[in-house]
Design a protein around this motif. Structure first.
Motif, PDB file in Angstrom:
ATOM      1  N   PRO A  48      37.444  71.938  86.958  1.00 51.97           N
ATOM      2  CA  PRO A  48      36.265  71.592  86.152  1.00 51.97           C
ATOM      3  C   PRO A  48      36.591  71.399  84.673  1.00 51.97           C
ATOM      4  CG  PRO A  48      35.767  73.433  87.603  1.00 51.97           C
ATOM      5  CD  PRO A  48      37.238  73.175  87.704  1.00 51.97           C
ATOM      6  N   PHE A  49      37.475  72.244  84.137  1.00 50.60           N
ATOM      7  CA  PHE A  49      37.825  72.138  82.721  1.00 50.60           C
ATOM      8  C   PHE A  49      38.489  70.804  82.423  1.00 50.60           C
ATOM      9  CE2 PHE A  49      40.716  72.695  79.149  1.00 50.60           C
ATOM     10  CZ  PHE A  49      39.846  73.159  78.187  1.00 50.60           C
ATOM     11  N   LEU A  50      39.496  70.448  83.222  1.00 42.92           N
ATOM     12  CA  LEU A  50      40.235  69.211  82.983  1.00 42.92           C
ATOM     13  C   LEU A  50      39.374  67.970  83.212  1.00 42.92           C
ATOM     14  CD1 LEU A  50      43.631  70.250  84.575  1.00 42.92           C
ATOM     15  CD2 LEU A  50      43.130  69.997  82.143  1.00 42.92           C
ATOM     16  N   CYS A  51      38.331  68.099  84.040  1.00 42.93           N
ATOM     17  CA  CYS A  51      37.438  66.966  84.336  1.00 42.93           C
ATOM     18  C   CYS A  51      36.181  66.974  83.472  1.00 42.93           C
ATOM     19  CB  CYS A  51      37.054  66.983  85.807  1.00 42.93           C
ATOM     20  SG  CYS A  51      38.450  66.715  86.908  1.00 42.93           S
ATOM     21  N   HIS A  52      36.136  67.866  82.493  1.00 42.13           N
ATOM     22  CA  HIS A  52      34.975  67.985  81.598  1.00 42.13           C
ATOM     23  C   HIS A  52      33.682  68.200  82.389  1.00 42.13           C
ATOM     24  CE1 HIS A  52      37.511  66.793  78.257  1.00 42.13           C
ATOM     25  NE2 HIS A  52      37.946  65.800  78.992  1.00 42.13           N
ATOM     26  N   MET A  53      33.752  69.086  83.383  1.00 44.15           N
ATOM     27  CA  MET A  53      32.596  69.408  84.222  1.00 44.15           C
ATOM     28  C   MET A  53      32.233  70.884  84.010  1.00 44.15           C
ATOM     29  SD  MET A  53      34.019  67.493  87.687  1.00 44.15           S
ATOM     30  CE  MET A  53      33.452  68.806  88.683  1.00 44.15           C
ATOM     31  N   ALA A  54      30.987  71.209  84.290  1.00 41.83           N
ATOM     32  CA  ALA A  54      30.580  72.609  84.234  1.00 41.83           C
ATOM     33  C   ALA A  54      31.157  73.323  85.459  1.00 41.83           C
ATOM     34  CB  ALA A  54      29.062  72.721  84.248  1.00 41.83           C
ATOM     35  N   PRO A  55      31.755  74.494  85.278  1.00 42.37           N
ATOM     36  CA  PRO A  55      32.299  75.210  86.438  1.00 42.37           C
ATOM     37  C   PRO A  55      31.169  75.729  87.330  1.00 42.37           C
ATOM     38  CG  PRO A  55      32.509  76.532  84.454  1.00 42.37           C
ATOM     39  CD  PRO A  55      31.982  75.189  84.032  1.00 42.37           C
ATOM     40  N   PRO A  56      31.426  75.823  88.629  1.00 41.96           N
ATOM     41  CA  PRO A  56      30.388  76.297  89.554  1.00 41.96           C
ATOM     42  C   PRO A  56      30.300  77.820  89.610  1.00 41.96           C
ATOM     43  CG  PRO A  56      32.339  75.689  90.771  1.00 41.96           C
ATOM     44  CD  PRO A  56      32.614  75.373  89.316  1.00 41.96           C
ATOM     45  N   PHE A  57      30.834  78.496  88.608  1.00 33.89           N
ATOM     46  CA  PHE A  57      30.869  79.949  88.582  1.00 33.89           C
ATOM     47  C   PHE A  57      30.947  80.426  87.148  1.00 33.89           C
ATOM     48  CE2 PHE A  57      35.061  78.134  89.113  1.00 33.89           C
ATOM     49  CZ  PHE A  57      35.697  78.600  87.979  1.00 33.89           C
ATOM     50  N   GLY A  58      30.772  81.694  86.956  1.00 34.25           N
ATOM     51  CA  GLY A  58      30.944  82.300  85.647  1.00 34.25           C
ATOM     52  C   GLY A  58      32.160  83.207  85.680  1.00 34.25           C
ATOM     53  N   ALA A  59      32.712  83.475  84.529  1.00 38.41           N
ATOM     54  CA  ALA A  59      33.879  84.351  84.457  1.00 38.41           C
ATOM     55  C   ALA A  59      33.822  85.155  83.170  1.00 38.41           C
ATOM     56  CB  ALA A  59      35.163  83.527  84.503  1.00 38.41           C
ATOM     57  N   ARG A  60      34.409  86.306  83.214  1.00 39.21           N
ATOM     58  CA  ARG A  60      34.478  87.152  82.029  1.00 39.21           C
ATOM     59  C   ARG A  60      35.935  87.517  81.792  1.00 39.21           C
ATOM     60  NH1 ARG A  60      31.294  92.447  82.513  1.00 39.21           N
ATOM     61  NH2 ARG A  60      29.756  90.902  83.129  1.00 39.21           N
TER      62      ARG A  60
END
Length: 89
Positions: A16-28
């Motif tokens: 998602p990062f490399l494709c400039h997309m919102a990730p389908p999850f959250g992370a901390r």
């Protein structure tokens, strides 16, 4: 809910990062966060990081392609092999 604990060197959210997309999850992050500029500079100066990310992406895509191929009846195995015929995809 904790899905996975990452360890030093692990990669997440790369596609998602490399494709400039919102990730389908959250992370901390418990230790460090990189801004976009620092991340791209790191990739430009450390080709081994690019290779590691690429191999991780390819590995996950290959694993998913095999899972799909084994689930589809149209993807018969290649003669003389236990591998699915991924060209049918």
């Amino acid at each position: 809910m904790v899905l996975r604990v990452l360890h030093p060197g692990d990669v997440f959210g790369d596609i998602p990062f490399l494709c400039h997309m919102a990730p389908p999850f959250g992370a901390r992050a418990l230790t460090v966060e990189l801004d976009v500029t620092t991340f791209w500079a790191l990739l430009e100066t450390r080709p081994e990081i690019c290779r590691r990310m690429l191999m991780g992406i390819v590995g996950r895509l290959w694993y998913r392609a095999k899972a799909v191929a084994f689930a589809l009846p149209s993807c018969a195995t290649v003669p003389g092999s236990r591998s699915p015929n991924l060209s049918a995809l």
